[in-house]
Design a protein around this motif. Structure first.
Motif, PDB file in Angstrom:
ATOM      1  N   ASN A   1       0.747  -1.606   0.040  1.00 24.64           N
ATOM      2  CA  ASN A   1       0.303   0.322   0.147  1.00 24.64           C
ATOM      3  C   ASN A   1       0.474   1.060  -0.290  1.00 24.64           C
ATOM      4  OD1 ASN A   1      -1.692  -1.931   0.056  1.00 24.64           O
ATOM      5  ND2 ASN A   1      -2.051  -1.855   2.329  1.00 24.64           N
ATOM      6  N   PHE A   2       2.248   1.602  -0.042  1.00 30.93           N
ATOM      7  CA  PHE A   2       3.251   2.156   0.199  1.00 30.93           C
ATOM      8  C   PHE A   2       3.926   2.401  -0.950  1.00 30.93           C
ATOM      9  CE2 PHE A   2       2.396   0.448   4.760  1.00 30.93           C
ATOM     10  CZ  PHE A   2       1.535   1.721   5.250  1.00 30.93           C
ATOM     11  N   LYS A   3       3.582   2.180  -1.911  1.00 27.18           N
ATOM     12  CA  LYS A   3       4.154   1.849  -2.891  1.00 27.18           C
ATOM     13  C   LYS A   3       4.196   3.813  -3.291  1.00 27.18           C
ATOM     14  CE  LYS A   3       4.382  -3.013  -4.333  1.00 27.18           C
ATOM     15  NZ  LYS A   3       4.267  -3.608  -5.394  1.00 27.18           N
ATOM     16  N   ASN A   4       5.082   3.758  -3.862  1.00 28.26           N
ATOM     17  CA  ASN A   4       4.934   5.740  -4.773  1.00 28.26           C
ATOM     18  C   ASN A   4       5.807   5.926  -5.318  1.00 28.26           C
ATOM     19  OD1 ASN A   4       7.596   5.935  -2.838  1.00 28.26           O
ATOM     20  ND2 ASN A   4       7.048   7.371  -1.623  1.00 28.26           N
ATOM     21  N   LYS A   5       6.225   6.906  -5.610  1.00 32.30           N
ATOM     22  CA  LYS A   5       7.167   7.364  -6.827  1.00 32.30           C
ATOM     23  C   LYS A   5       8.830   7.192  -6.483  1.00 32.30           C
ATOM     24  CE  LYS A   5       8.150  11.941  -5.168  1.00 32.30           C
ATOM     25  NZ  LYS A   5       8.527  13.572  -5.273  1.00 32.30           N
ATOM     26  N   TRP A   6       8.755   7.157  -5.903  1.00 31.97           N
ATOM     27  CA  TRP A   6      10.387   6.333  -5.006  1.00 31.97           C
ATOM     28  C   TRP A   6      10.526   5.021  -5.552  1.00 31.97           C
ATOM     29  CZ3 TRP A   6      13.608  10.214  -5.951  1.00 31.97           C
ATOM     30  CH2 TRP A   6      12.615  11.627  -4.865  1.00 31.97           C
ATOM     31  N   PHE A   7       9.879   4.409  -5.308  1.00 32.29           N
ATOM     32  CA  PHE A   7       9.130   3.159  -5.511  1.00 32.29           C
ATOM     33  C   PHE A   7       9.949   2.635  -7.013  1.00 32.29           C
ATOM     34  CE2 PHE A   7       7.047  -0.788  -6.422  1.00 32.29           C
ATOM     35  CZ  PHE A   7       7.770  -2.222  -6.247  1.00 32.29           C
ATOM     36  N   TYR A   8       9.124   3.240  -7.849  1.00 34.48           N
ATOM     37  CA  TYR A   8       8.895   3.199  -8.736  1.00 34.48           C
ATOM     38  C   TYR A   8      10.895   3.767  -9.471  1.00 34.48           C
ATOM     39  CZ  TYR A   8       3.578   1.723  -9.152  1.00 34.48           C
ATOM     40  OH  TYR A   8       3.111   0.808  -8.574  1.00 34.48           O
TER      41      TYR A   8
ATOM     42  N   PHE B  84      19.182   5.123  -7.707  1.00 30.57           N
ATOM     43  CA  PHE B  84      18.606   4.266  -6.337  1.00 30.57           C
ATOM     44  C   PHE B  84      19.254   3.832  -5.426  1.00 30.57           C
ATOM     45  CE2 PHE B  84      18.982   0.354  -4.222  1.00 30.57           C
ATOM     46  CZ  PHE B  84      17.546  -0.786  -4.902  1.00 30.57           C
ATOM     47  N   PHE B  85      20.338   4.719  -4.946  1.00 30.42           N
ATOM     48  CA  PHE B  85      20.380   4.697  -3.662  1.00 30.42           C
ATOM     49  C   PHE B  85      19.347   6.339  -3.469  1.00 30.42           C
ATOM     50  CE2 PHE B  85      22.936   7.122  -0.150  1.00 30.42           C
ATOM     51  CZ  PHE B  85      22.883   5.717   0.901  1.00 30.42           C
ATOM     52  N   VAL B  86      19.717   6.970  -3.785  1.00 30.89           N
ATOM     53  CA  VAL B  86      19.080   7.757  -2.802  1.00 30.89           C
ATOM     54  C   VAL B  86      17.748   7.836  -3.591  1.00 30.89           C
ATOM     55  CG1 VAL B  86      18.118  10.509  -3.972  1.00 30.89           C
ATOM     56  CG2 VAL B  86      20.536  10.121  -3.869  1.00 30.89           C
ATOM     57  N   SER B  87      16.727   6.698  -4.135  1.00 28.32           N
ATOM     58  CA  SER B  87      15.898   6.873  -4.221  1.00 28.32           C
ATOM     59  C   SER B  87      14.587   6.102  -2.872  1.00 28.32           C
ATOM     60  CB  SER B  87      14.994   6.588  -5.526  1.00 28.32           C
ATOM     61  OG  SER B  87      15.571   5.226  -6.530  1.00 28.32           O
ATOM     62  N   CYS B  88      16.355   5.447  -3.334  1.00 32.79           N
ATOM     63  CA  CYS B  88      15.848   3.875  -1.852  1.00 32.79           C
ATOM     64  C   CYS B  88      15.370   4.788  -0.044  1.00 32.79           C
ATOM     65  CB  CYS B  88      16.259   2.699  -1.828  1.00 32.79           C
ATOM     66  SG  CYS B  88      16.611   1.724  -0.753  1.00 32.79           S
ATOM     67  N   LEU B  89      16.585   5.967  -0.653  1.00 31.94           N
ATOM     68  CA  LEU B  89      16.779   6.461   0.666  1.00 31.94           C
ATOM     69  C   LEU B  89      15.570   7.179   1.342  1.00 31.94           C
ATOM     70  CD1 LEU B  89      19.839   6.834   2.052  1.00 31.94           C
ATOM     71  CD2 LEU B  89      19.000   5.020   3.258  1.00 31.94           C
ATOM     72  N   ALA B  90      15.313   7.471   0.015  1.00 28.48           N
ATOM     73  CA  ALA B  90      13.415   8.376   0.051  1.00 28.48           C
ATOM     74  C   ALA B  90      12.489   7.026   0.081  1.00 28.48           C
ATOM     75  CB  ALA B  90      13.133   9.247  -1.423  1.00 28.48           C
ATOM     76  N   TYR B  91      11.991   5.903  -0.627  1.00 29.01           N
ATOM     77  CA  TYR B  91      11.399   5.146  -0.202  1.00 29.01           C
ATOM     78  C   TYR B  91      11.436   4.208   1.179  1.00 29.01           C
ATOM     79  CZ  TYR B  91       8.906   0.462  -0.825  1.00 29.01           C
ATOM     80  OH  TYR B  91       7.555  -0.431  -0.552  1.00 29.01           O
ATOM     81  N   LEU B  92      12.599   4.186   1.716  1.00 30.21           N
ATOM     82  CA  LEU B  92      12.386   4.202   3.047  1.00 30.21           C
ATOM     83  C   LEU B  92      12.363   4.988   4.442  1.00 30.21           C
ATOM     84  CD1 LEU B  92      15.377   1.334   2.760  1.00 30.21           C
ATOM     85  CD2 LEU B  92      12.962   0.763   3.381  1.00 30.21           C
ATOM     86  N   LYS B  93      12.350   5.925   3.581  1.00 34.25           N
ATOM     87  CA  LYS B  93      12.127   6.958   5.254  1.00 34.25           C
ATOM     88  C   LYS B  93      10.684   6.710   5.489  1.00 34.25           C
ATOM     89  CE  LYS B  93      11.976  11.617   5.247  1.00 34.25           C
ATOM     90  NZ  LYS B  93      12.699  13.298   4.825  1.00 34.25           N
ATOM     91  N   GLN B  94       9.167   5.953   4.823  1.00 30.13           N
ATOM     92  CA  GLN B  94       8.030   6.551   4.854  1.00 30.13           C
ATOM     93  C   GLN B  94       7.802   5.059   6.400  1.00 30.13           C
ATOM     94  OE1 GLN B  94       5.446   5.832   2.070  1.00 30.13           O
ATOM     95  NE2 GLN B  94       7.468   4.149   1.024  1.00 30.13           N
ATOM     96  N   PHE B  95       8.790   4.347   6.689  1.00 29.65           N
ATOM     97  CA  PHE B  95       8.802   3.182   7.031  1.00 29.65           C
ATOM     98  C   PHE B  95       9.726   3.503   8.350  1.00 29.65           C
ATOM     99  CE2 PHE B  95       7.971   1.140   2.764  1.00 29.65           C
ATOM    100  CZ  PHE B  95       6.857   1.100   3.488  1.00 29.65           C
TER     101      PHE B  95
ATOM    102  N   LEU C  28      13.488   1.001  -8.778  1.00 33.02           N
ATOM    103  CA  LEU C  28      13.126  -0.110  -9.486  1.00 33.02           C
ATOM    104  C   LEU C  28      13.106   0.101 -11.511  1.00 33.02           C
ATOM    105  CD1 LEU C  28      11.606  -2.639  -9.500  1.00 33.02           C
ATOM    106  CD2 LEU C  28       9.740  -1.490 -10.150  1.00 33.02           C
ATOM    107  N   PHE C  29      13.334   1.136 -11.600  1.00 35.87           N
ATOM    108  CA  PHE C  29      13.717   1.368 -12.709  1.00 35.87           C
ATOM    109  C   PHE C  29      15.529   1.487 -12.649  1.00 35.87           C
ATOM    110  CE2 PHE C  29      15.353   5.343 -15.707  1.00 35.87           C
ATOM    111  CZ  PHE C  29      15.389   4.516 -16.786  1.00 35.87           C
ATOM    112  N   ALA C  30      15.197   1.959 -11.934  1.00 37.39           N
ATOM    113  CA  ALA C  30      17.419   1.733 -11.090  1.00 37.39           C
ATOM    114  C   ALA C  30      17.853   0.918 -11.367  1.00 37.39           C
ATOM    115  CB  ALA C  30      17.941   2.681 -10.275  1.00 37.39           C
ATOM    116  N   TRP C  31      17.032   0.005 -10.248  1.00 32.80           N
ATOM    117  CA  TRP C  31      17.617  -1.420 -10.574  1.00 32.80           C
ATOM    118  C   TRP C  31      17.330  -2.002 -11.995  1.00 32.80           C
ATOM    119  CZ3 TRP C  31      20.000  -3.303  -6.004  1.00 32.80           C
ATOM    120  CH2 TRP C  31      20.534  -4.497  -5.757  1.00 32.80           C
ATOM    121  N   GLY C  32      16.389  -1.927 -12.662  1.00 34.26           N
ATOM    122  CA  GLY C  32      16.490  -2.627 -13.898  1.00 34.26           C
ATOM    123  C   GLY C  32      17.497  -2.330 -15.181  1.00 34.26           C
TER     124      GLY C  32
END
Length: 119
Positions: A5-12, A100-111, A15-19
């Protein structure tokens, strides 16, 4: 912990950077400058946590935020001793790993659990 339920733009973005790193590894180490042993090692490191990244698992993002530093370091080392094409590909690897590192940290911030100060 799942984050369906928490997937946002940082998750995507993550995911784009990992791919992008997977695609870059296939093109760079598989087609343009064949280093098959390097490609195999990198693809194993990128493929193992892929299921957890796609699912948005917090723990997977936490350890991948440290794993991505190996790709950043490899990009920095290869940008120095390559020709122009190799430098461009190494700079792309650096950019994708930082993204990936920056978006990962931004995604994890909500948790992040907020601790309440008590007096």
């Amino acid at each position: 912990m799942s984050a369906h339920n928490f997937k946002n733009k940082w998750f995507y973005f993550a995911l784009f950077a990992w791919g992008g790193l997977i695609l870059l590894t296939l093109v760079w180490d598989g087609l343009l400058f064949p280093l098959y042993y390097m490609m195999l090692i990198k693809l194993i490191l990128l493929a193992l946590p892929l299921r957890g990244i796609v699912a948005g698992r917090v723990y997977t993002f936490q350890y991948c935020s440290m794993l991505i530093l190996a790709f950043f370091t490899e990009g920095v080392m290869r940008v120095v001793g390559q020709n122009v094409w190799g430098q461009t590909l190494a700079a792309t690897e650096i950019a994708l790993s930082v993204a990936f590192f920056v978006s990962c940290l931004a995604y994890l911030k909500q948790f992040k659990i907020k601790k309440v100060k008590t007096k």
